[in-house]
Design a protein around this motif. Structure first.
Motif, PDB file in Angstrom:
ATOM      1  N   HIS A  46       0.859  -1.189   0.000  1.00 53.15           N
ATOM      2  CA  HIS A  46       0.000   0.000   0.000  1.00 53.15           C
ATOM      3  C   HIS A  46       0.896   1.241   0.000  1.00 53.15           C
ATOM      4  O   HIS A  46       2.122   1.133   0.156  1.00 53.15           O
ATOM      5  CB  HIS A  46      -0.965  -0.002   1.191  1.00 53.15           C
ATOM      6  N   SER A  98       0.663   3.543   2.195  1.00 53.07           N
ATOM      7  CA  SER A  98       0.751   4.074   3.565  1.00 53.07           C
ATOM      8  C   SER A  98       2.181   4.242   4.094  1.00 53.07           C
ATOM      9  O   SER A  98       2.423   5.160   4.880  1.00 53.07           O
ATOM     10  CB  SER A  98      -0.089   3.215   4.505  1.00 53.07           C
ATOM     11  N   ARG A 150       0.205  -6.618  -4.740  1.00 54.68           N
ATOM     12  CA  ARG A 150      -0.285  -7.714  -3.896  1.00 54.68           C
ATOM     13  C   ARG A 150      -0.464  -8.962  -4.745  1.00 54.68           C
ATOM     14  O   ARG A 150      -0.809  -8.862  -5.934  1.00 54.68           O
ATOM     15  CB  ARG A 150      -1.623  -7.362  -3.246  1.00 54.68           C
ATOM     16  N   GLN A 185      -2.387   3.256  -5.820  1.00 60.77           N
ATOM     17  CA  GLN A 185      -3.130   3.870  -4.707  1.00 60.77           C
ATOM     18  C   GLN A 185      -2.741   5.321  -4.555  1.00 60.77           C
ATOM     19  O   GLN A 185      -1.674   5.745  -4.990  1.00 60.77           O
ATOM     20  CB  GLN A 185      -2.779   3.165  -3.383  1.00 60.77           C
ATOM     21  N   GLU A 197      -2.464   7.959  -1.289  1.00 58.47           N
ATOM     22  CA  GLU A 197      -2.511   8.126   0.154  1.00 58.47           C
ATOM     23  C   GLU A 197      -2.654   9.616   0.429  1.00 58.47           C
ATOM     24  O   GLU A 197      -2.139  10.436  -0.325  1.00 58.47           O
ATOM     25  CB  GLU A 197      -1.155   7.658   0.707  1.00 58.47           C
ATOM     26  N   PHE A 244      -3.398   1.449  11.409  1.00 54.62           N
ATOM     27  CA  PHE A 244      -2.715   2.756  11.434  1.00 54.62           C
ATOM     28  C   PHE A 244      -3.652   3.923  11.690  1.00 54.62           C
ATOM     29  O   PHE A 244      -3.218   5.072  11.687  1.00 54.62           O
ATOM     30  CB  PHE A 244      -1.919   2.962  10.141  1.00 54.62           C
ATOM     31  N   THR A 245      -4.949   3.660  11.852  1.00 53.89           N
ATOM     32  CA  THR A 245      -5.868   4.753  12.173  1.00 53.89           C
ATOM     33  C   THR A 245      -6.769   4.335  13.327  1.00 53.89           C
ATOM     34  O   THR A 245      -7.063   3.164  13.515  1.00 53.89           O
ATOM     35  CB  THR A 245      -6.751   5.121  10.959  1.00 53.89           C
ATOM     36  N   SER A 295     -10.047   5.279   5.544  1.00 55.43           N
ATOM     37  CA  SER A 295      -9.581   6.537   6.135  1.00 55.43           C
ATOM     38  C   SER A 295      -9.650   6.439   7.653  1.00 55.43           C
ATOM     39  O   SER A 295     -10.105   5.437   8.206  1.00 55.43           O
ATOM     40  CB  SER A 295     -10.462   7.683   5.669  1.00 55.43           C
ATOM     41  N   GLY A 296      -9.203   7.478   8.285  1.00 48.63           N
ATOM     42  CA  GLY A 296      -9.308   7.509   9.736  1.00 48.63           C
ATOM     43  C   GLY A 296      -8.414   8.574  10.336  1.00 48.63           C
ATOM     44  O   GLY A 296      -7.733   9.312   9.615  1.00 48.63           O
ATOM     45  N   ALA A 330      -5.770  10.436   7.800  1.00 43.61           N
ATOM     46  CA  ALA A 330      -5.156   9.802   6.636  1.00 43.61           C
ATOM     47  C   ALA A 330      -6.258   9.151   5.823  1.00 43.61           C
ATOM     48  O   ALA A 330      -7.325   8.835   6.350  1.00 43.61           O
ATOM     49  CB  ALA A 330      -4.145   8.754   7.068  1.00 43.61           C
ATOM     50  N   PHE A 331      -5.990   8.986   4.539  1.00 44.81           N
ATOM     51  CA  PHE A 331      -6.936   8.225   3.720  1.00 44.81           C
ATOM     52  C   PHE A 331      -6.163   7.519   2.615  1.00 44.81           C
ATOM     53  O   PHE A 331      -5.039   7.904   2.284  1.00 44.81           O
ATOM     54  CB  PHE A 331      -8.031   9.125   3.126  1.00 44.81           C
ATOM     55  N   GLY A 332      -6.770   6.472   2.093  1.00 49.38           N
ATOM     56  CA  GLY A 332      -6.151   5.740   0.989  1.00 49.38           C
ATOM     57  C   GLY A 332      -7.230   5.298   0.010  1.00 49.38           C
ATOM     58  O   GLY A 332      -8.297   4.841   0.432  1.00 49.38           O
TER      59      GLY A 332
END
Ligand code: DAH
Length: 375
Positions: free
Chosen positions: A177, A179, A211, A224, A226, A267-268, A299-300, A321-323
């Protein structure tokens, strides 16, 4: 005759003047000054002369050589100048003529590249920098620093491609990712206003991710984006506004509705999945209004552990953060049905879905002034 350098000189000088091209001039030079040239031969005779004769003729011959060399040089200069003038006259380019391209060979910009440009333009208008990180990551940045310790089940969920190469006893991997760019960029201390190290941070990080997964909606390599905003009072309202402003501009609609669904990312905390309101119209998905919801990312609020891993004082700073999947965003906006076609290098597909270089992403769809500021 050896005294008569005047006659030799006159003849050679008139040959030089008569040489109409650089190669004719070169012939004259070789005939006079080349190894077996006439003037070289004269100079060679000096060796067989007695001292008195050599004293008389030596300077004469040398002067002859110098004058001929000078005459050659000046003729060469003028022939080159003539040549340049001739070329300038014959090789004119009419810059106003239409470009001579066969449409069959015209290149296209890949929809993913175009979408990445669009994302950068929209987020730049909201004050976000663009950050980048490596595709080959360490377990630390891809997992540990993001609060995914060794035995954490999320490590398995990511279907990671591991490399045989190691760093500090741990296998390197292809990042699963974007992140990890959060942590790397915070660590590097790139500040939103460029003044000193440390927060506030406001950046996006688009890029390739990998992946071990493949079907109609998954490819082993995908893209992605981020997003990260860290400041003293950044809260979830900012996150929601940022995503709404971005999605409104990206899908070029008047209004989008989004909803947060409680979720879990290491992570969030709290973590939310983001859905966008949509409806289906004869198989086509219309974004912005309707009675359906479609998931577009995670997100979070950034987990304090992540901030600490990046050396940020988590008692002072917080943020969101968001992805999101870029390929998914492109599919939704431009209507491609199958993700796998993105990476199959099919020219017909690229011609159909690709963009011309003049399709420069702008804000035509409009970020209104009121949506711009994230304070
Ligand atoms: N990294 C997550 C993934 O690949 C996506 C994501 C979720 C990124 C939530 C975030 C976030 O920054 O806050 O599935």
């Amino acid at each position: 005759m050896q005294d008569d350098t005047g006659a030799v000189e006159n003849r050679i000088i008139s040959d030089i003047a008569a040489a109409a091209t650089l190669s004719a001039l070169e012939d004259v030079r070789v005939a006079a000054l080349g190894k077996k040239g006439e003037v070289s031969a004269l100079l060679k005779t000096l060796g067989g002369m007695d001292a008195e004769e050599r004293q008389r003729l030596g300077p004469l011959f040398n002067q002859l050589k110098i004058r001929i060399t000078e005459a050659l040089q000046s003729r060469r200069d003028s022939l080159e100048a003539e040549e340049l003038t001739r070329r300038l006259a014959s090789e004119t380019l009419d810059m106003t003529l239409p470009v001579d391209t066969d449409p069959q060979f015209e290149g296209r910009i890949h929809p993913v590249s175009q979408t990445m440009e669009e994302l950068a333009v929209i987020f730049a208008s909201m004050g976000f920098d663009v950050a980048e990180g490596p595709d080959i990551e360490s377990g630390f940045y891809n997992f540990t620093a993001l609060n995914i310790p060794d035995a954490h089940p999320a490590r398995q969920m990511h279907d990671t491609f591991y490399l045989t190469a190691e760093e500090e006893g741990e296998a390197l991997l292809l990042r699963t990712h974007t992140s990890p760019v959060q942590v790397r960029t915070m660590e590097a201390g790139a500040r939103a206003d460029g003044e000193e190290d440390g927060p506030p941070f406001r950046f996006i990080a688009p890029g390739r991710t990998y992946r071990c997964d493949s079907d109609q909606t998954h490819t082993p390599m995908f893209h992605q984006i981020e997003g990260l905003v860290i400041d003293k009072t950044t809260h979830m309202g900012h996150l929601k506004h940022t995503l709404e402003a971005f999605l409104t501009a990206f899908f070029e609609v008047d209004n989008v509705a989004i909803r947060f669904r409680p979720s879990y990312f290491p992570f969030t905390e709290p973590s939310m999945e983001v859905d966008i309101r949509c409806h289906r119209d004869g198989g086509k998905l219309i974004v912005g209004a309707g009675d359906d919801w479609m998931e577009i990312g995670g997100s979070g609020m950034v987990n304090p552990h992540v901030l600490r891993h990046a050396g940020i004082d988590a008692d002072v700073y917080q943020g969101f953060a968001f992805g999101m999947g870029i390929d998914r965003l492109a599919m939704l906006k431009y209507g491609m049905p199958d993700l796998r076609a993105f990476f199959s290098a099919d020219l017909r597909w690229l011609k159909h879905y690709g963009f011309l270089p003049i399709d420069v992403p702008g804000l035509a769809g409009g970020l209104s002034n009121k949506t711009l500021a994230v304070k």
